[in-house]
Write a protein that holds these residues in place. Sequence first.
Motif, mmCIF file in Angstrom:
data_model
loop_
_atom_site.group_PDB
_atom_site.id
_atom_site.type_symbol
_atom_site.label_atom_id
_atom_site.label_comp_id
_atom_site.label_asym_id
_atom_site.label_seq_id
_atom_site.Cartn_x
_atom_site.Cartn_y
_atom_site.Cartn_z
ATOM 1 N N ALA A 70 40.590 25.684 25.217
ATOM 2 C CA ALA A 70 40.220 25.730 24.541
ATOM 3 C C ALA A 70 39.390 26.781 23.623
ATOM 4 O O ALA A 70 38.008 26.694 24.143
ATOM 5 C CB ALA A 70 39.921 24.270 23.152
ATOM 6 N N ILE A 71 39.645 27.944 22.584
ATOM 7 C CA ILE A 71 39.247 29.006 22.689
ATOM 8 C C ILE A 71 39.153 29.188 20.959
ATOM 9 O O ILE A 71 40.362 29.127 20.448
ATOM 10 C CB ILE A 71 39.927 30.424 23.294
ATOM 11 C CG1 ILE A 71 39.323 29.850 25.317
ATOM 12 C CG2 ILE A 71 38.990 31.279 23.148
ATOM 13 C CD1 ILE A 71 40.896 31.303 25.213
ATOM 14 N N ASN A 72 38.299 28.954 20.840
ATOM 15 C CA ASN A 72 37.327 29.912 18.746
ATOM 16 C C ASN A 72 38.096 31.500 19.260
ATOM 17 O O ASN A 72 36.715 32.496 19.384
ATOM 18 C CB ASN A 72 36.239 29.371 18.950
ATOM 19 C CG ASN A 72 36.222 29.487 16.979
ATOM 20 O OD1 ASN A 72 37.180 29.955 16.735
ATOM 21 N ND2 ASN A 72 35.279 28.364 16.507
ATOM 22 N N ASP A 82 39.809 41.038 24.061
ATOM 23 C CA ASP A 82 41.269 40.878 25.406
ATOM 24 C C ASP A 82 40.884 41.340 26.594
ATOM 25 O O ASP A 82 41.145 40.585 27.004
ATOM 26 C CB ASP A 82 41.482 42.768 24.859
ATOM 27 C CG ASP A 82 42.226 42.670 23.347
ATOM 28 O OD1 ASP A 82 42.652 41.510 22.974
ATOM 29 O OD2 ASP A 82 42.270 44.067 23.421
ATOM 30 N N SER A 83 39.145 41.459 26.917
ATOM 31 C CA SER A 83 39.183 41.013 28.488
ATOM 32 C C SER A 83 38.680 39.761 28.337
ATOM 33 O O SER A 83 39.431 38.957 29.552
ATOM 34 C CB SER A 83 38.009 42.220 27.841
ATOM 35 O OG SER A 83 37.080 41.363 29.355
ATOM 36 N N GLU A 84 38.269 38.867 27.553
ATOM 37 C CA GLU A 84 38.013 37.848 27.548
ATOM 38 C C GLU A 84 39.569 37.014 28.392
ATOM 39 O O GLU A 84 39.713 35.625 28.692
ATOM 40 C CB GLU A 84 37.946 36.281 26.318
ATOM 41 C CG GLU A 84 36.367 37.112 26.372
ATOM 42 C CD GLU A 84 35.190 36.507 26.788
ATOM 43 O OE1 GLU A 84 35.476 35.132 27.569
ATOM 44 O OE2 GLU A 84 34.444 37.386 27.473
ATOM 45 N N PHE A 104 44.415 33.496 30.147
ATOM 46 C CA PHE A 104 45.772 33.368 29.995
ATOM 47 C C PHE A 104 46.310 32.898 31.700
ATOM 48 O O PHE A 104 47.192 33.115 32.014
ATOM 49 C CB PHE A 104 46.399 34.874 29.738
ATOM 50 C CG PHE A 104 46.843 34.006 28.016
ATOM 51 C CD1 PHE A 104 47.495 33.294 27.772
ATOM 52 C CD2 PHE A 104 46.109 34.478 27.082
ATOM 53 C CE1 PHE A 104 48.471 33.202 25.935
ATOM 54 C CE2 PHE A 104 46.294 34.038 26.062
ATOM 55 C CZ PHE A 104 47.135 33.559 25.407
ATOM 56 N N GLU A 105 45.827 34.387 32.655
ATOM 57 C CA GLU A 105 45.975 34.278 33.860
ATOM 58 C C GLU A 105 45.458 32.579 34.594
ATOM 59 O O GLU A 105 45.723 32.048 36.115
ATOM 60 C CB GLU A 105 45.357 35.221 34.549
ATOM 61 C CG GLU A 105 45.223 35.503 36.056
ATOM 62 C CD GLU A 105 44.862 36.595 36.489
ATOM 63 O OE1 GLU A 105 45.255 37.673 38.140
ATOM 64 O OE2 GLU A 105 44.378 38.008 35.524
ATOM 65 N N GLU A 136 54.043 38.046 29.994
ATOM 66 C CA GLU A 136 53.390 38.873 30.255
ATOM 67 C C GLU A 136 52.544 39.442 29.841
ATOM 68 O O GLU A 136 52.377 39.456 28.650
ATOM 69 C CB GLU A 136 53.848 40.010 30.528
ATOM 70 C CG GLU A 136 55.927 40.023 31.549
ATOM 71 C CD GLU A 136 57.040 40.817 31.580
ATOM 72 O OE1 GLU A 136 58.139 41.394 31.532
ATOM 73 O OE2 GLU A 136 56.571 41.944 30.502
ATOM 74 N N PHE A 137 51.609 40.152 30.564
ATOM 75 C CA PHE A 137 49.770 40.311 29.784
ATOM 76 C C PHE A 137 49.591 41.530 31.041
ATOM 77 O O PHE A 137 50.373 41.926 31.910
ATOM 78 C CB PHE A 137 48.999 39.215 30.030
ATOM 79 C CG PHE A 137 48.644 39.239 31.112
ATOM 80 C CD1 PHE A 137 47.280 39.529 31.458
ATOM 81 C CD2 PHE A 137 49.614 37.712 31.457
ATOM 82 C CE1 PHE A 137 46.760 39.321 33.160
ATOM 83 C CE2 PHE A 137 48.517 37.430 33.008
ATOM 84 C CZ PHE A 137 47.863 37.806 33.355
ATOM 85 N N ILE A 138 49.206 42.458 30.566
ATOM 86 C CA ILE A 138 48.255 43.895 31.404
ATOM 87 C C ILE A 138 46.533 43.519 30.969
ATOM 88 O O ILE A 138 46.379 44.000 29.786
ATOM 89 C CB ILE A 138 48.323 45.627 30.819
ATOM 90 C CG1 ILE A 138 50.184 44.888 31.497
ATOM 91 C CG2 ILE A 138 47.633 45.807 31.571
ATOM 92 C CD1 ILE A 138 51.029 46.984 30.798
ATOM 93 N N ARG A 139 46.028 43.188 32.250
ATOM 94 C CA ARG A 139 44.872 43.154 32.402
ATOM 95 C C ARG A 139 44.274 44.846 31.356
ATOM 96 O O ARG A 139 44.752 45.518 31.668
ATOM 97 C CB ARG A 139 44.036 43.398 33.209
ATOM 98 C CG ARG A 139 44.174 41.821 34.171
ATOM 99 C CD ARG A 139 43.282 41.623 35.546
ATOM 100 N NE ARG A 139 43.664 40.134 36.123
ATOM 101 C CZ ARG A 139 42.780 40.488 37.101
ATOM 102 N NH1 ARG A 139 41.728 41.144 38.039
ATOM 103 N NH2 ARG A 139 42.488 39.191 37.609
#
Length: 429
Positions: A70-72, A82-84, A104-105, A136-139
Amino acid sequence: MITPQEIHSVKQRFGIIGNSPLLNHAIQVAMQAAPTDMTVLITGESGSGKESFSKIIHSLSLRKHGKFIAINCGAIPEGTIDSELFGHEKGSFTGAHEARKGYFEVTDGGTIFLDEIGEMPLGTQARLLRVLENGEFIRVGSSKVQKTNVRVITATNVNLLKAVEKGKFREDLYYRLNTVPIFVPPLRERGEDVVLLFRKFTSDFSEKYRVKPISLDPAAQQVLMRYPFPGNIRQLKNIAEQISLLEQEREVDAQTLSRYLPQEGSRLPMTLPGPGGGSESSDFSERDILYKVLFDMKKDMNELKKLVLDSFQSGGLNSSIMQKHQGLFEDLESGISKAETVESPSPYSVPLVLETQKNSSLDNVEYEDDVIEDILHEEDDNSLSLEKKEKEMIIKALQKHNNKRKYAAQDLGISERTLYRKIKQYEIE
């Protein structure tokens, strides 16, 4: 078809109290959506219990053995969200000493709950949309596309459609998230659930601190159900614990309960005395007015300090200085006219006016010594030396601020460099 017995079982499992039809409907929708991988948008006011529904969906889904995070979104700074969420590569930004996996990873194969989704920045919304559509996502700092299999549940207490109209939320993301909408009703729409929750909170308090639980008489129960509870369940719990701690009588009537319910529109834990609430209300209002008068007066005194210092530095009160600060003398009820005040070259005109004001209209007000004594001449002071008075003011300012020149200069209304020169001039140690 989900039966009432199944809904009751879920309530017991997740500690949900209440029998409101709106609440039962929300639980039913959550149970129906749980076995699927569809995205869910949970809406409702702050404090209404939205996170509990995300846990219901995950626990009843095929991903129940996977991770749940769970993320606020409103609690993560815009520069790091974005990094989190998606991770970053080593050296991608200042402080990125090593590569890091994002949520997400890490949650691959599980469920991620994004609370306060309306607070998510637009740039991050675009990245989230790509995850929802393509997985899909990109670091951050990388060009490598990675895959993830995550179920997304979101929640918000704002109207996302209005946010879309204002350009603060992406329309395509809104429709992607709102596949299965769940509305969690506010406490004021749940009827007798308020009394049940109150009883639960007071019972928990009594067990924790080994005291007799609080009970409400019928009239108090009606008062509790009529109150709108803008803070919802959090506010009700706060009030229940407050009454359990402070009240000696364990059976509370309507009058006693009303003292703990904030005024309409207020989220304070206890109401302040209102108009007609007795002497305390009158004293509270008069005290506020007196504080305002004193603060305004202190501001005027500081302005007059600057005026006197300007006069010291220019060798007297000239007309340009008086005209600049003319507004300070408009409300003085003295025998000195504005024309005499402006045109008089005497350096003692300001103390005379202040002395008149002090003796005529402000006899009953007590001042802080540092506010008045810095600029008023005492009647028994036979010395009329401006240099002596300037030296005394500088010494008092330095003593007041523990010889810290920066703050003393600010208090005197001069630069630190000028204060240093004056200290040298008067040989102040």
